[in-house]
Design a protein around this motif. Structure first.
Motif, mmCIF file in Angstrom:
data_model
loop_
_atom_site.group_PDB
_atom_site.id
_atom_site.type_symbol
_atom_site.label_atom_id
_atom_site.label_comp_id
_atom_site.label_asym_id
_atom_site.label_seq_id
_atom_site.Cartn_x
_atom_site.Cartn_y
_atom_site.Cartn_z
ATOM 1 N N GLU A 59 1.224 7.197 1.736
ATOM 2 C CA GLU A 59 0.431 8.415 1.964
ATOM 3 C C GLU A 59 -0.980 8.310 1.400
ATOM 4 O O GLU A 59 -1.878 8.997 1.871
ATOM 5 C CB GLU A 59 1.152 9.608 1.330
ATOM 6 C CG GLU A 59 2.497 9.878 1.974
ATOM 7 C CD GLU A 59 3.399 10.741 1.106
ATOM 8 O OE1 GLU A 59 2.923 11.250 0.067
ATOM 9 O OE2 GLU A 59 4.574 10.890 1.462
ATOM 10 N N ASN A 60 -1.175 7.495 0.378
ATOM 11 C CA ASN A 60 -2.486 7.358 -0.251
ATOM 12 C C ASN A 60 -2.907 5.890 -0.175
ATOM 13 O O ASN A 60 -2.545 5.087 -1.016
ATOM 14 C CB ASN A 60 -2.436 7.830 -1.710
ATOM 15 C CG ASN A 60 -3.792 7.793 -2.376
ATOM 16 O OD1 ASN A 60 -4.760 7.312 -1.811
ATOM 17 N ND2 ASN A 60 -3.846 8.290 -3.592
ATOM 18 N N PRO A 61 -3.688 5.509 0.826
ATOM 19 C CA PRO A 61 -4.036 4.097 1.009
ATOM 20 C C PRO A 61 -4.895 3.514 -0.121
ATOM 21 O O PRO A 61 -5.065 2.303 -0.198
ATOM 22 C CB PRO A 61 -4.791 4.079 2.336
ATOM 23 C CG PRO A 61 -5.162 5.475 2.622
ATOM 24 C CD PRO A 61 -4.226 6.364 1.863
ATOM 25 N N ALA A 62 -5.407 4.362 -0.989
ATOM 26 C CA ALA A 62 -6.201 3.860 -2.108
ATOM 27 C C ALA A 62 -5.309 3.204 -3.164
ATOM 28 O O ALA A 62 -5.786 2.391 -3.965
ATOM 29 C CB ALA A 62 -7.007 4.988 -2.737
ATOM 30 N N LEU A 63 -4.018 3.537 -3.180
ATOM 31 C CA LEU A 63 -3.086 2.957 -4.150
ATOM 32 C C LEU A 63 -2.476 1.694 -3.558
ATOM 33 O O LEU A 63 -1.801 1.735 -2.530
ATOM 34 C CB LEU A 63 -1.982 3.953 -4.501
ATOM 35 C CG LEU A 63 -2.413 5.245 -5.175
ATOM 36 C CD1 LEU A 63 -1.225 6.166 -5.364
ATOM 37 C CD2 LEU A 63 -3.074 4.942 -6.514
ATOM 38 N N THR A 64 -2.750 0.579 -4.211
ATOM 39 C CA THR A 64 -2.217 -0.702 -3.746
ATOM 40 C C THR A 64 -1.595 -1.439 -4.927
ATOM 41 O O THR A 64 -1.816 -1.093 -6.085
ATOM 42 C CB THR A 64 -3.320 -1.579 -3.129
ATOM 43 O OG1 THR A 64 -4.319 -1.828 -4.116
ATOM 44 C CG2 THR A 64 -3.923 -0.930 -1.899
ATOM 45 N N TRP A 70 4.754 4.588 -7.941
ATOM 46 C CA TRP A 70 4.833 4.994 -6.540
ATOM 47 C C TRP A 70 5.675 4.020 -5.731
ATOM 48 O O TRP A 70 6.372 4.417 -4.807
ATOM 49 C CB TRP A 70 3.446 5.173 -5.918
ATOM 50 C CG TRP A 70 2.608 3.916 -5.845
ATOM 51 C CD1 TRP A 70 1.651 3.525 -6.731
ATOM 52 C CD2 TRP A 70 2.655 2.907 -4.831
ATOM 53 N NE1 TRP A 70 1.106 2.331 -6.332
ATOM 54 C CE2 TRP A 70 1.708 1.928 -5.166
ATOM 55 C CE3 TRP A 70 3.396 2.734 -3.672
ATOM 56 C CZ2 TRP A 70 1.480 0.794 -4.395
ATOM 57 C CZ3 TRP A 70 3.178 1.598 -2.902
ATOM 58 C CH2 TRP A 70 2.238 0.642 -3.261
ATOM 59 N N ARG A 86 0.848 -1.189 0.000
ATOM 60 C CA ARG A 86 0.000 0.000 0.000
ATOM 61 C C ARG A 86 0.882 1.236 0.000
ATOM 62 O O ARG A 86 1.918 1.282 0.656
ATOM 63 C CB ARG A 86 -0.898 -0.017 1.234
ATOM 64 C CG ARG A 86 -1.785 1.213 1.338
ATOM 65 C CD ARG A 86 -2.829 1.090 2.410
ATOM 66 N NE ARG A 86 -3.866 0.184 1.915
ATOM 67 C CZ ARG A 86 -4.386 -0.811 2.626
ATOM 68 N NH1 ARG A 86 -3.992 -1.036 3.849
ATOM 69 N NH2 ARG A 86 -5.320 -1.576 2.116
ATOM 70 N N HIS A 87 0.444 2.251 -0.741
ATOM 71 C CA HIS A 87 1.144 3.535 -0.792
ATOM 72 C C HIS A 87 1.138 4.124 0.615
ATOM 73 O O HIS A 87 0.105 4.120 1.296
ATOM 74 C CB HIS A 87 0.430 4.460 -1.779
ATOM 75 C CG HIS A 87 1.176 5.703 -2.087
ATOM 76 N ND1 HIS A 87 1.228 6.769 -1.222
ATOM 77 C CD2 HIS A 87 1.899 6.061 -3.173
ATOM 78 C CE1 HIS A 87 1.942 7.739 -1.757
ATOM 79 N NE2 HIS A 87 2.368 7.326 -2.951
#
Length: 106
Positions: free
Chosen positions: A74-79, A89, A71-72
């Motif tokens: 800073e941005n948990p939506a990016l996996t 990322w 998981r990213h």
């Protein structure tokens, strides 16, 4: 069957004949398969079934998507699942000094 004097033909004529023969063989095989399929479908109908029911072509299994492993920060939506090409990322986080275990989903 036609009797050809192959020695009398030019290279271009021989190549054209070769292409025509290959096409004739291919279309012959396609016709034979279509006839066989029609016979099998007719027999299936006589017995009260559809061809698709007998061969099981109606159901296709879909592969389930892989679960996310990273998981990213800073941005948990990016996996990312860890399969295929690394997302940008992920590469940038590794270059910034993070490790894969730092980005892993716990």
């Amino acid at each position: 069957m036609a009797d050809f004097d192959l020695d009398a033909l030019s290279l271009g004529e021989l190549k054209k004949m070769q292409k025509d023969v290959a096409k004739a063989i291919s279309t012959y095989e396609d016709r034979q398969k279509a006839e066989a399929r029609a016979k099998v479908e007719a027999l299936a109908r006589e017995l009260g079934y559809s061809f698709a029911e007998l061969v099981g072509t109606d159901t296709k299994s879909a592969r389930a998507p892989a679960a996310a492993k990273y998981r990213h920060p800073e941005n948990p939506a990016l996996t990312w699942s860890g399969r295929g090409r690394k997302p940008q990322w992920f590469v940038e986080a590794l270059e910034a000094g993070k490790t894969a275990s730092d980005l892993a989903i716990s």
